[in-house]
Design an enzyme around this catalytic site. Sequence first.
Site, mmCIF file in Angstrom:
data_model
loop_
_atom_site.group_PDB
_atom_site.id
_atom_site.type_symbol
_atom_site.label_atom_id
_atom_site.label_comp_id
_atom_site.label_asym_id
_atom_site.label_seq_id
_atom_site.Cartn_x
_atom_site.Cartn_y
_atom_site.Cartn_z
ATOM 1 N N GLU A 129 0.840 -1.200 0.000
ATOM 2 C CA GLU A 129 0.000 0.000 0.000
ATOM 3 C C GLU A 129 0.871 1.245 0.000
ATOM 4 O O GLU A 129 2.026 1.187 0.438
ATOM 5 C CB GLU A 129 -0.908 -0.007 1.241
ATOM 6 C CG GLU A 129 -1.788 -1.250 1.288
ATOM 7 C CD GLU A 129 -2.944 -1.139 2.267
ATOM 8 O OE1 GLU A 129 -2.947 -0.208 3.085
ATOM 9 O OE2 GLU A 129 -3.849 -1.990 2.160
ATOM 10 N N PRO A 130 0.316 2.386 -0.438
ATOM 11 C CA PRO A 130 1.110 3.617 -0.445
ATOM 12 C C PRO A 130 1.653 3.962 0.948
ATOM 13 O O PRO A 130 2.735 4.498 1.082
ATOM 14 C CB PRO A 130 0.111 4.680 -0.922
ATOM 15 C CG PRO A 130 -0.921 3.927 -1.689
ATOM 16 C CD PRO A 130 -1.017 2.569 -1.058
ATOM 17 N N GLY A 133 4.790 -0.856 2.494
ATOM 18 C CA GLY A 133 4.785 -2.201 1.911
ATOM 19 C C GLY A 133 5.399 -3.228 2.846
ATOM 20 O O GLY A 133 4.949 -4.367 2.919
ATOM 21 N N GLU A 243 7.765 -17.773 -2.952
ATOM 22 C CA GLU A 243 8.010 -16.491 -3.636
ATOM 23 C C GLU A 243 9.459 -16.037 -3.469
ATOM 24 O O GLU A 243 10.090 -15.558 -4.402
ATOM 25 C CB GLU A 243 7.075 -15.414 -3.072
ATOM 26 C CG GLU A 243 5.639 -15.589 -3.534
ATOM 27 C CD GLU A 243 4.663 -14.774 -2.701
ATOM 28 O OE1 GLU A 243 3.500 -15.163 -2.638
ATOM 29 O OE2 GLU A 243 5.073 -13.757 -2.097
ATOM 30 N N ARG A 269 37.345 -9.342 -27.093
ATOM 31 C CA ARG A 269 37.778 -7.936 -27.051
ATOM 32 C C ARG A 269 39.304 -7.860 -26.825
ATOM 33 O O ARG A 269 39.809 -8.416 -25.835
ATOM 34 C CB ARG A 269 37.046 -7.219 -25.921
ATOM 35 C CG ARG A 269 37.449 -5.778 -25.733
ATOM 36 C CD ARG A 269 36.855 -4.893 -26.786
ATOM 37 N NE ARG A 269 37.086 -3.478 -26.505
ATOM 38 C CZ ARG A 269 36.797 -2.509 -27.359
ATOM 39 N NH1 ARG A 269 36.263 -2.791 -28.544
ATOM 40 N NH2 ARG A 269 37.034 -1.246 -27.043
ATOM 41 N N GLN A 280 45.332 -10.947 -15.770
ATOM 42 C CA GLN A 280 45.135 -11.611 -14.481
ATOM 43 C C GLN A 280 44.149 -10.856 -13.578
ATOM 44 O O GLN A 280 43.323 -11.477 -12.891
ATOM 45 C CB GLN A 280 46.477 -11.772 -13.755
ATOM 46 C CG GLN A 280 46.370 -12.705 -12.560
ATOM 47 C CD GLN A 280 47.682 -12.843 -11.813
ATOM 48 O OE1 GLN A 280 48.269 -11.860 -11.353
ATOM 49 N NE2 GLN A 280 48.159 -14.057 -11.697
ATOM 50 N N GLY A 341 32.925 0.858 -22.017
ATOM 51 C CA GLY A 341 31.866 1.766 -22.492
ATOM 52 C C GLY A 341 30.687 1.014 -23.084
ATOM 53 O O GLY A 341 29.535 1.464 -22.978
ATOM 54 N N GLY A 365 9.648 -8.189 -0.201
ATOM 55 C CA GLY A 365 10.359 -8.214 1.091
ATOM 56 C C GLY A 365 11.749 -7.640 0.911
ATOM 57 O O GLY A 365 12.585 -8.260 0.243
ATOM 58 N N GLU A 368 16.320 -5.536 4.277
ATOM 59 C CA GLU A 368 16.286 -5.172 5.704
ATOM 60 C C GLU A 368 15.231 -6.005 6.439
ATOM 61 O O GLU A 368 15.474 -6.506 7.545
ATOM 62 C CB GLU A 368 15.962 -3.673 5.871
ATOM 63 C CG GLU A 368 17.058 -2.730 5.407
ATOM 64 C CD GLU A 368 17.133 -2.564 3.886
ATOM 65 O OE1 GLU A 368 16.177 -2.972 3.187
ATOM 66 O OE2 GLU A 368 18.141 -2.030 3.381
HETATM 67 C C1 LIG Z 1 8.582 -2.790 -9.554
HETATM 68 C C2 LIG Z 1 7.879 -3.257 -8.316
HETATM 69 C C3 LIG Z 1 6.972 -4.292 -8.386
HETATM 70 C C4 LIG Z 1 6.268 -4.703 -7.246
HETATM 71 N N1 LIG Z 1 5.287 -5.660 -7.355
HETATM 72 C C5 LIG Z 1 4.458 -5.865 -6.286
HETATM 73 C C6 LIG Z 1 3.290 -6.698 -6.421
HETATM 74 O O1 LIG Z 1 3.023 -7.283 -7.483
HETATM 75 N N2 LIG Z 1 2.457 -6.831 -5.356
HETATM 76 C C7 LIG Z 1 2.702 -6.208 -4.151
HETATM 77 O O2 LIG Z 1 1.906 -6.363 -3.228
HETATM 78 N N3 LIG Z 1 3.804 -5.439 -3.995
HETATM 79 C C8 LIG Z 1 4.678 -5.237 -5.025
HETATM 80 N N4 LIG Z 1 5.782 -4.429 -4.876
HETATM 81 C C9 LIG Z 1 5.994 -3.775 -3.595
HETATM 82 C C10 LIG Z 1 7.220 -4.244 -2.817
HETATM 83 O O3 LIG Z 1 6.999 -5.522 -2.287
HETATM 84 C C11 LIG Z 1 7.493 -3.163 -1.762
HETATM 85 O O4 LIG Z 1 8.039 -2.037 -2.445
HETATM 86 C C12 LIG Z 1 8.411 -3.610 -0.675
HETATM 87 O O5 LIG Z 1 7.811 -4.607 0.107
HETATM 88 C C13 LIG Z 1 8.839 -2.451 0.239
HETATM 89 O O6 LIG Z 1 7.753 -1.676 0.668
HETATM 90 P P1 LIG Z 1 7.804 -0.078 0.498
HETATM 91 O O7 LIG Z 1 8.236 0.217 -0.883
HETATM 92 O O8 LIG Z 1 6.530 0.493 0.961
HETATM 93 O O9 LIG Z 1 8.996 0.399 1.457
HETATM 94 P P2 LIG Z 1 8.878 0.774 3.020
HETATM 95 O O10 LIG Z 1 8.182 -0.311 3.721
HETATM 96 O O11 LIG Z 1 8.369 2.161 3.130
HETATM 97 O O12 LIG Z 1 10.426 0.768 3.414
HETATM 98 C C14 LIG Z 1 11.313 1.814 3.010
HETATM 99 C C15 LIG Z 1 12.732 1.450 3.458
HETATM 100 O O13 LIG Z 1 12.759 1.293 4.892
HETATM 101 C C16 LIG Z 1 13.211 -0.001 5.239
HETATM 102 N N5 LIG Z 1 12.481 -0.486 6.411
HETATM 103 C C17 LIG Z 1 11.135 -0.525 6.602
HETATM 104 N N6 LIG Z 1 10.849 -1.066 7.801
HETATM 105 C C18 LIG Z 1 12.037 -1.379 8.381
HETATM 106 C C19 LIG Z 1 12.419 -1.990 9.614
HETATM 107 N N7 LIG Z 1 11.509 -2.411 10.500
HETATM 108 N N8 LIG Z 1 13.743 -2.163 9.864
HETATM 109 C C20 LIG Z 1 14.674 -1.761 8.983
HETATM 110 N N9 LIG Z 1 14.382 -1.206 7.786
HETATM 111 C C21 LIG Z 1 13.078 -1.018 7.490
HETATM 112 C C22 LIG Z 1 12.931 -0.874 4.016
HETATM 113 O O14 LIG Z 1 13.773 -2.008 3.974
HETATM 114 C C23 LIG Z 1 13.200 0.105 2.886
HETATM 115 O O15 LIG Z 1 14.565 0.143 2.623
HETATM 116 C C24 LIG Z 1 6.535 -4.075 -5.993
HETATM 117 C C25 LIG Z 1 7.506 -3.061 -5.910
HETATM 118 C C26 LIG Z 1 8.149 -2.634 -7.055
HETATM 119 C C27 LIG Z 1 9.137 -1.497 -6.931
#
Ligand SMILES: Cc1cc2nc3c(=O)[nH]c(=O)nc-3n(C[C@H](O)[C@H](O)[C@H](O)COP(=O)(O)OP(=O)(O)OC[C@H]3O[C@@H](n4cnc5c(N)ncnc54)[C@H](O)[C@@H]3O)c2cc1C
Length: 388
Positions: A129-130, A133, A243, A269, A280, A341, A365, A368
């Site tokens: 979610e926004p 995740g 997954e 190349r 080496q 390049g 996932g 982190e």
């Molecule tokens: C191209 C793409 C395709 C995707 N496809 C899917 C899909 O098909 N379905 C779906 O459901 N999702 C999908 N995702 C979502 C993806 O799984 C999430 O982006 C991911 O789980 C991280 O969530 P977030 O982006 O909200 O980051 P956030 O949760 O906001 O985290 C931001 C940063 O903080 C770190 N962080 C957060 N909490 C902690 C903690 N407790 N300790 C230490 N570090 C932490 C994270 O590791 C990250 O580096 C996709 C993402 C992308 C970019």
Amino acid sequence: MNNMYFTEEHNLFRKSLQDFLKKEVVPHIDKWEKTGSIDRFIWKKFGEMGFFGINYPEKYGGLNLDLFYTVILQEELQKINSGGFAAAIWAHVYLAMTHLNAEGDETIKENYLAPSIAGDKIGCLCISEPSGGSDVAGMRTTAVKEGDSYFINGSKTFITNGIYSDYLVVAAKTKPELGNKGMSIFVVDRETPGITASKLDKLGWRASDTAEIAFDNVKIPTSNLLGEENNGFAYIMQHFALERLVMGINAHARAEYALDYASQYMSERIAFGKSLDKYQALRHKYVDLYSDMEVCKQFNYTVAYRLNRGEYVVKEATMSKLKSTKMADAVIYECLQFLGGYGYMEEYPMARLLRDSRLGPIGGGTSEILREILSKMILDKKEYKPAT
Ligand SMILES: Cc1cc2nc3c(=O)[nH]c(=O)nc-3n(C[C@H](O)[C@H](O)[C@H](O)COP(=O)(O)OP(=O)(O)OC[C@H]3O[C@@H](n4cnc5c(N)ncnc54)[C@H](O)[C@@H]3O)c2cc1C
């Protein structure tokens, strides 16, 4: 090919898949990377070839084959160098369809799983979610039951196949006050009123569509619930093993592809009168990278072997994704360097590989979060059990 895990039948399957990809997919990849959308006809062809049904029951048109056929499919999809195309395929087969098969009832399997195997329907999985995740339990989307319907409200983001899919497997809170014990999973038809999706622009995976999706009072029948109400979090966690292993396998395969390409390039190349593979400094760098890739690959095969035997290898699959995606990024970065390049040019494969690989430690996932999970399992001795 390693015959500890791969039989003659596996090898024949790999060969026919390679031929198919070369003939039917590779000629279109550059176009799909540019337009950001994959032509519909290829989904049907994958279905006709049986590739979507490899590990699904024959009753719904699947082939019910062992996990090493899945390993082969994943590896070969990485070796045609479109992380976006590969992602679109596996989001359908190993994200959306996994839930239909494991938790769907007979009607859901007939209406969604069978057409997914045939390539007639495309799926996506909506968890992130926004607002966050990583914190799956903190999701805000709700599904409220009224009579024989649920009303879904909320938004999801970064969803692979989020624009073009025909159905959405959606996680939502059915009892928000219970946190992760109040989450459920539903299958939702794309055409249901109240769903809007907007496409996101991104660094890599350019052939796949990634979307933000809003649910505004989306009414679905209660029969679209997958499995039991409030058991969704356990289902999501349970499928993470496959997954994550799939993402680990993808990573070792793209690293292997980069290394194979680089070694060929280095043998041809010439610099200062001899080929690059005679220096080496480069030879030692190359074999270090190759060893890192091979160690991950062998580990991933062992985890696949154990998962195929029915073991719950969530710890090992988590390690597989954590280590293999990091390794792939490092290997591809250095392989681009071997090409000088030309490595930076779009005509050569390393530029796209570098972009696509960067998603490995983020999607499904983050590294982190995987370290957090491993810390709980290894240091705190927490045991994760399969959902019942
Ligand atoms: C191209 C793409 C395709 C995707 N496809 C899917 C899909 O098909 N379905 C779906 O459901 N999702 C999908 N995702 C979502 C993806 O799984 C999430 O982006 C991911 O789980 C991280 O969530 P977030 O982006 O909200 O980051 P956030 O949760 O906001 O985290 C931001 C940063 O903080 C770190 N962080 C957060 N909490 C902690 C903690 N407790 N300790 C230490 N570090 C932490 C994270 O590791 C990250 O580096 C996709 C993402 C992308 C970019």
